[in-house]
Motif scaffolding. Structure first.
Motif, PDB file in Angstrom:
ATOM      1  N   GLY A   1      12.447   7.572  12.370  1.00 22.55           N
ATOM      2  CA  GLY A   1      13.802   7.393  11.341  1.00 22.55           C
ATOM      3  C   GLY A   1      13.776   6.789  10.318  1.00 22.55           C
ATOM      4  N   LYS A   2      14.697   6.076   9.656  1.00 23.99           N
ATOM      5  CA  LYS A   2      14.856   4.903   9.084  1.00 23.99           C
ATOM      6  C   LYS A   2      14.098   4.335   8.873  1.00 23.99           C
ATOM      7  CE  LYS A   2      19.432   3.263   9.594  1.00 23.99           C
ATOM      8  NZ  LYS A   2      20.757   2.709   9.112  1.00 23.99           N
ATOM      9  N   MET A   3      13.399   3.011   8.086  1.00 20.11           N
ATOM     10  CA  MET A   3      13.032   2.200   8.692  1.00 20.11           C
ATOM     11  C   MET A   3      13.648   0.723   8.385  1.00 20.11           C
ATOM     12  SD  MET A   3      10.794   0.018   5.000  1.00 20.11           S
ATOM     13  CE  MET A   3       9.411   1.969   4.672  1.00 20.11           C
ATOM     14  N   SER A   4      13.261   0.223   9.333  1.00 18.56           N
ATOM     15  CA  SER A   4      14.336  -1.023  10.667  1.00 18.56           C
ATOM     16  C   SER A   4      13.872  -2.563  10.533  1.00 18.56           C
ATOM     17  CB  SER A   4      14.726   0.362  10.833  1.00 18.56           C
ATOM     18  OG  SER A   4      15.419  -0.937  11.849  1.00 18.56           O
ATOM     19  N   LYS A   5      14.762  -2.861  10.080  1.00 17.91           N
ATOM     20  CA  LYS A   5      14.504  -4.302  11.026  1.00 17.91           C
ATOM     21  C   LYS A   5      13.898  -3.959  12.180  1.00 17.91           C
ATOM     22  CE  LYS A   5      17.491  -5.844   8.476  1.00 17.91           C
ATOM     23  NZ  LYS A   5      18.409  -6.723   8.069  1.00 17.91           N
ATOM     24  N   SER A   6      14.784  -3.792  13.068  1.00 23.55           N
ATOM     25  CA  SER A   6      14.267  -3.907  14.366  1.00 23.55           C
ATOM     26  C   SER A   6      13.772  -3.078  15.297  1.00 23.55           C
ATOM     27  CB  SER A   6      15.854  -3.100  14.359  1.00 23.55           C
ATOM     28  OG  SER A   6      16.509  -2.255  14.788  1.00 23.55           O
ATOM     29  N   LEU A   7      13.394  -1.635  14.122  1.00 23.56           N
ATOM     30  CA  LEU A   7      12.753  -0.966  14.618  1.00 23.56           C
ATOM     31  C   LEU A   7      10.466  -1.351  14.349  1.00 23.56           C
ATOM     32  CD1 LEU A   7      14.256   2.205  14.343  1.00 23.56           C
ATOM     33  CD2 LEU A   7      13.734   1.024  16.567  1.00 23.56           C
ATOM     34  N   ASN A   8      10.504  -2.741  13.255  1.00 26.93           N
ATOM     35  CA  ASN A   8       8.991  -2.805  12.487  1.00 26.93           C
ATOM     36  C   ASN A   8       8.451  -1.770  11.931  1.00 26.93           C
ATOM     37  OD1 ASN A   8       7.948  -5.421  12.303  1.00 26.93           O
ATOM     38  ND2 ASN A   8       6.370  -5.140  13.868  1.00 26.93           N
ATOM     39  N   ASN A   9       9.528  -1.201  11.392  1.00 30.46           N
ATOM     40  CA  ASN A   9       8.300   0.227  11.017  1.00 30.46           C
ATOM     41  C   ASN A   9       8.407   0.518   9.427  1.00 30.46           C
ATOM     42  OD1 ASN A   9      10.688   1.131  10.663  1.00 30.46           O
ATOM     43  ND2 ASN A   9      10.601   3.034  11.818  1.00 30.46           N
ATOM     44  N   GLY A  10       8.461  -0.931   8.899  1.00 29.25           N
ATOM     45  CA  GLY A  10       8.273  -0.889   7.104  1.00 29.25           C
ATOM     46  C   GLY A  10       7.609  -1.786   6.714  1.00 29.25           C
ATOM     47  N   ILE A  11       7.602  -1.744   5.429  1.00 30.66           N
ATOM     48  CA  ILE A  11       6.697  -2.854   4.323  1.00 30.66           C
ATOM     49  C   ILE A  11       7.813  -3.637   4.212  1.00 30.66           C
ATOM     50  CG2 ILE A  11       5.634  -2.124   2.562  1.00 30.66           C
ATOM     51  CD1 ILE A  11       4.107   0.088   3.729  1.00 30.66           C
ATOM     52  N   TYR A  12       7.752  -4.967   3.952  1.00 27.27           N
ATOM     53  CA  TYR A  12       8.598  -6.354   3.332  1.00 27.27           C
ATOM     54  C   TYR A  12       8.201  -6.357   2.018  1.00 27.27           C
ATOM     55  CZ  TYR A  12      10.273  -6.288   7.928  1.00 27.27           C
ATOM     56  OH  TYR A  12      10.667  -5.689   9.484  1.00 27.27           O
ATOM     57  N   LEU A  13       9.225  -6.296   1.250  1.00 33.28           N
ATOM     58  CA  LEU A  13       8.738  -7.185   0.295  1.00 33.28           C
ATOM     59  C   LEU A  13       8.201  -8.247  -0.778  1.00 33.28           C
ATOM     60  CD1 LEU A  13      12.233  -5.849  -1.650  1.00 33.28           C
ATOM     61  CD2 LEU A  13      10.406  -4.284  -1.593  1.00 33.28           C
ATOM     62  N   SER A  14       7.648  -9.137   0.630  1.00 25.85           N
ATOM     63  CA  SER A  14       6.862 -10.042   0.684  1.00 25.85           C
ATOM     64  C   SER A  14       5.944  -9.664   1.096  1.00 25.85           C
ATOM     65  CB  SER A  14       7.654 -10.964   1.593  1.00 25.85           C
ATOM     66  OG  SER A  14       8.139 -11.169   2.693  1.00 25.85           O
ATOM     67  N   ASP A  15       5.545  -8.557   1.936  1.00 29.25           N
ATOM     68  CA  ASP A  15       3.557  -8.601   2.404  1.00 29.25           C
ATOM     69  C   ASP A  15       3.271  -8.592   1.407  1.00 29.25           C
ATOM     70  OD1 ASP A  15       5.505  -8.629   5.500  1.00 29.25           O
ATOM     71  OD2 ASP A  15       5.417  -6.084   4.949  1.00 29.25           O
ATOM     72  N   ASP A  16       1.947  -9.284   1.820  1.00 28.45           N
ATOM     73  CA  ASP A  16       0.676  -9.589   1.291  1.00 28.45           C
ATOM     74  C   ASP A  16      -0.177  -8.282   0.887  1.00 28.45           C
ATOM     75  OD1 ASP A  16      -1.025  -8.750   3.260  1.00 28.45           O
ATOM     76  OD2 ASP A  16      -0.713 -11.539   3.524  1.00 28.45           O
ATOM     77  N   GLU A  17      -1.104  -8.033   0.358  1.00 28.01           N
ATOM     78  CA  GLU A  17      -1.610  -6.930  -0.331  1.00 28.01           C
ATOM     79  C   GLU A  17      -2.532  -5.892   1.603  1.00 28.01           C
ATOM     80  OE1 GLU A  17      -4.038  -7.177  -3.389  1.00 28.01           O
ATOM     81  OE2 GLU A  17      -2.837  -8.238  -4.655  1.00 28.01           O
ATOM     82  N   GLY A  18      -3.789  -7.534   1.989  1.00 33.01           N
ATOM     83  CA  GLY A  18      -3.826  -7.545   3.100  1.00 33.01           C
ATOM     84  C   GLY A  18      -2.592  -6.392   3.940  1.00 33.01           C
ATOM     85  N   VAL A  19      -1.759  -6.833   4.110  1.00 33.99           N
ATOM     86  CA  VAL A  19      -0.769  -6.279   5.265  1.00 33.99           C
ATOM     87  C   VAL A  19      -0.143  -5.031   5.075  1.00 33.99           C
ATOM     88  CG1 VAL A  19       1.385  -6.786   6.048  1.00 33.99           C
ATOM     89  CG2 VAL A  19      -0.049  -8.674   5.543  1.00 33.99           C
ATOM     90  N   ILE A  20       0.185  -4.702   3.344  1.00 35.15           N
ATOM     91  CA  ILE A  20       0.363  -3.439   3.459  1.00 35.15           C
ATOM     92  C   ILE A  20      -0.138  -2.207   3.345  1.00 35.15           C
ATOM     93  CG2 ILE A  20       1.536  -2.401   0.906  1.00 35.15           C
ATOM     94  CD1 ILE A  20       1.981  -5.321  -0.027  1.00 35.15           C
ATOM     95  N   LYS A  21      -1.721  -2.746   2.623  1.00 37.67           N
ATOM     96  CA  LYS A  21      -2.768  -2.000   3.239  1.00 37.67           C
ATOM     97  C   LYS A  21      -3.388  -1.601   4.507  1.00 37.67           C
ATOM     98  CE  LYS A  21      -7.535  -0.715   2.058  1.00 37.67           C
ATOM     99  NZ  LYS A  21      -8.626  -1.138   1.351  1.00 37.67           N
ATOM    100  N   GLN A  22      -2.525  -2.616   5.318  1.00 35.72           N
ATOM    101  CA  GLN A  22      -2.904  -2.561   6.903  1.00 35.72           C
ATOM    102  C   GLN A  22      -2.059  -1.748   7.112  1.00 35.72           C
ATOM    103  OE1 GLN A  22      -2.515  -5.873   9.530  1.00 35.72           O
ATOM    104  NE2 GLN A  22      -3.453  -4.595  11.091  1.00 35.72           N
TER     105      GLN A  22
END
Length: 336
Positions: free
Chosen positions: A199-220
């Motif tokens: 479904g759409k990227m959603s805070k409640s579904l925790n299925n997104g990449i946040y604008l504040s995520d660091d490089e390691g989290v984004i890659k993971q």
């Protein structure tokens, strides 16, 4: 003629790539338009309609949302950023509009019905949540918004605002309230799907990449994205449709010739998911790095952030006060 745009977000979490694609990039374009004023609301009151027992969640995320706005390039000198709860006129306008809407009409609102199911509110529905569309009508009309950009799922909410505007102007023989033009996303520009493809990227579904995520989290997160479950070996032919990596490449990639070549190679077989995901990772890291760095620069500038919110809220309140006076005059309750 000056056009007035109203947009906003509920401060229930940091903003993610879905917000960036679905609304933030559009706001950057709007603030550069001539003869255009943009109000951006941090909708803390609306967030409380389903978080009343956890107000700290709203308090903590209000600053996070503001930081995300500024980090992507929203300029408080060009766009008025304000806090919903600091504009008391909105609640008074909502009170008057509630008399123009029936409970059955609120229950029929498709967006409300869908969100009631998502939040398990069918048997215990907060009144504030049910009247959410009326609150939204107050927000829009208070600033005499001529244009309101929304996703397709929010269309029924805006239609209800238009109904309220028409009812008010007809009953009180006035043209005080402005009927907004609904701006829907262009085809293929709806909000980004989540990493899981469900479904759409959603805070409640925790299925997104946040604008504040660091490089390691984004890659993971990218390495765990949903692709084609049947593409097990590199030489297996793979499916493009429903493959989140290719969907993200279509949105964020700029080398369209290379992306098309990758699609052909993937469909024929001979291209592994890991290589594909690493390519997407490079693109998203380049997109998010300057946003994250700008956010880090602003994070500890508490006085500056507070000044933006105070200044924006004062300006928004002044405009809402004018509209409220006009509404009360039209209703004949401006007694003295």
């Amino acid at each position: 003629m000056t056009h007035t745009y109203l947009t906003g977000d509920r401060p229930t979490g940091k903003l993610h790539l879905g917000h960036y694609v679905g609304s933030l990039k559009n706001r950057l374009s709007i603030q550069e338009l001539p003869n255009t004023e943009q109000f951006i609301m941090i909708a803390d009151q609306q967030a409380l309609t389903d978080n009343a027992n956890n107000p700290k969640k709203i308090q903590d995320n209000l600053k996070e949302v503001l930081l995300d706005y500024l980090a992507v390039g929203i300029n408080p000198e060009q766009s008025t950023i304000f806090i919903q709860s600091k504009i008391p006129q909105l609640s008074e306008l909502m009170m008057y509009y509630l008399n123009l809407v029936t409970v059955s009409r609120l229950h029929r609102n498709p967006t409300v019905k869908t969100e009631m199911k998502e939040k398990n509110f069918e048997t215990s529905l907060p009144a504030g949540f049910l009247t959410y569309p009326v609150s939204q009508a107050a927000d829009i009309t208070a600033f005499k918004a001529t244009h309101v950009p929304v996703g397709g799922d929010q269309l029924p909410m805006l239609e209800q605002t238009k109904e309220i505007v028409r009812s008010f102007n007809r009953i009180y023989h006035t043209d005080t309230l402005v009927e907004p033009e609904i701006i829907l996303p262009k085809k293929n520009h709806e909000r980004l799907k989540g990493l899981d493809g469900l479904g759409k990227m959603s805070k409640s579904l925790n299925n997104g990449i946040y604008l504040s995520d660091d490089e390691g989290v984004i890659k993971q997160k990218i390495m765990g994205m949903y692709t084609d479950p049947h593409h097990i070996h590199v030489n297996d032919p793979g499916q493009i449709k429903g493959n989140m990596v290719f969907e993200y490449l279509d949105v964020f990639g700029t080398d369209h010739e290379k992306i098309n070549q990758l699609k052909e190679q993937y469909q024929q077989g001979g291209l592994g998911d890991v290589k594909l995901k690493l390519y997407l990772n490079d693109i998203l890291q380049d997109t998010l790095r300057p946003i994250r760095e700008r956010r880090a620069e602003l994070e500890n500038q508490e006085d500056y952030l507070l000044t933006i919110l105070k200044k924006g809220s004062l300006k928004a309140e002044a405009q809402a006060a004018i509209t409220l006076d006009e509404v009360k005059k039209a209703m004949g309750i401006n007694y003295y």
